[in-house]
Design a protein around this motif. Structure first.
Motif, mmCIF file in Angstrom:
data_model
loop_
_atom_site.group_PDB
_atom_site.id
_atom_site.type_symbol
_atom_site.label_atom_id
_atom_site.label_comp_id
_atom_site.label_asym_id
_atom_site.label_seq_id
_atom_site.Cartn_x
_atom_site.Cartn_y
_atom_site.Cartn_z
ATOM 1 N N GLY A 1 67.186 -12.685 -90.844
ATOM 2 C CA GLY A 1 67.943 -12.422 -91.118
ATOM 3 C C GLY A 1 68.420 -13.774 -90.137
ATOM 4 N N GLY A 2 69.234 -14.348 -89.823
ATOM 5 C CA GLY A 2 69.708 -15.425 -88.763
ATOM 6 C C GLY A 2 71.089 -15.809 -88.805
ATOM 7 N N SER A 3 71.021 -17.207 -88.524
ATOM 8 C CA SER A 3 72.251 -18.153 -88.689
ATOM 9 C C SER A 3 72.302 -19.449 -89.849
ATOM 10 N N VAL A 4 72.579 -19.812 -90.729
ATOM 11 C CA VAL A 4 72.253 -20.635 -91.204
ATOM 12 C C VAL A 4 73.985 -21.107 -91.523
ATOM 13 N N GLN A 5 74.133 -22.934 -92.117
ATOM 14 C CA GLN A 5 75.392 -22.979 -92.843
ATOM 15 C C GLN A 5 75.977 -22.616 -94.460
ATOM 16 N N ALA A 6 76.885 -22.798 -94.178
ATOM 17 C CA ALA A 6 76.787 -22.083 -96.032
ATOM 18 C C ALA A 6 76.281 -23.496 -96.873
ATOM 19 N N GLY A 7 76.116 -22.902 -97.757
ATOM 20 C CA GLY A 7 75.332 -23.476 -99.117
ATOM 21 C C GLY A 7 73.907 -22.754 -98.888
ATOM 22 N N GLY A 8 73.562 -22.581 -97.259
ATOM 23 C CA GLY A 8 71.987 -22.160 -96.314
ATOM 24 C C GLY A 8 70.883 -20.818 -97.826
#
Length: 126
Positions: free
Chosen positions: A9-16
């Protein structure tokens, strides 16, 4: 004992994209349904995808079809969830689960999963 451990898991931008992993104890992994669930704040836990490790049959919730893909590595007793084209509404805690020995067609019976990992957080920002 049944043990399931999620990661990725983690943090990504939309579309990532993100790739989640679930490692199971060998006896749990073999010829079993393994599923991915998610729970967002204020919402109930929902089934996302599942796979039967004995044959590779997969099932996906309508909300993720065409974007998420399951795969497996039998030698490592591991199931992967490749998550592409992520949307903010995909933000949730993602859990790996196992049902216990079952037939292929039983893997989409979400309420029957009884063994759970601790979860891995996925956050998608706009």
């Amino acid at each position: 004992q049944v043990q399931l451990v999620e990661s990725g898991g983690g943090s990504v931008q939309a579309g990532g994209s993100l790739r989640l992993s679930c490692v199971a104890s060998r006896n749990t992994y073999v010829n079993n349904c393994m599923g991915w669930f998610r729970q967002a704040p204020g919402k109930t836990r929902e089934g996302v995808a599942s796979i039967h490790t004995g044959g590779g049959s997969t099932y996906y919730a309508d909300s993720v079809k065409g974007r998420f893909t399951l795969s497996q590595d039998n030698a490592k007793s591991t199931v992967y969830l490749q998550m592409n084209s992520l949307k903010p509404e995909d933000t949730a805690m993602y859990y790996c689960a196992a049902r216990g020995g079952a037939w292929y067609w039983e893997c989409l019976e979400w309420s029957a999963y009884i063994y759970w990992g601790q979860g891995t957080q996925v956050t998608v920002s706009s």
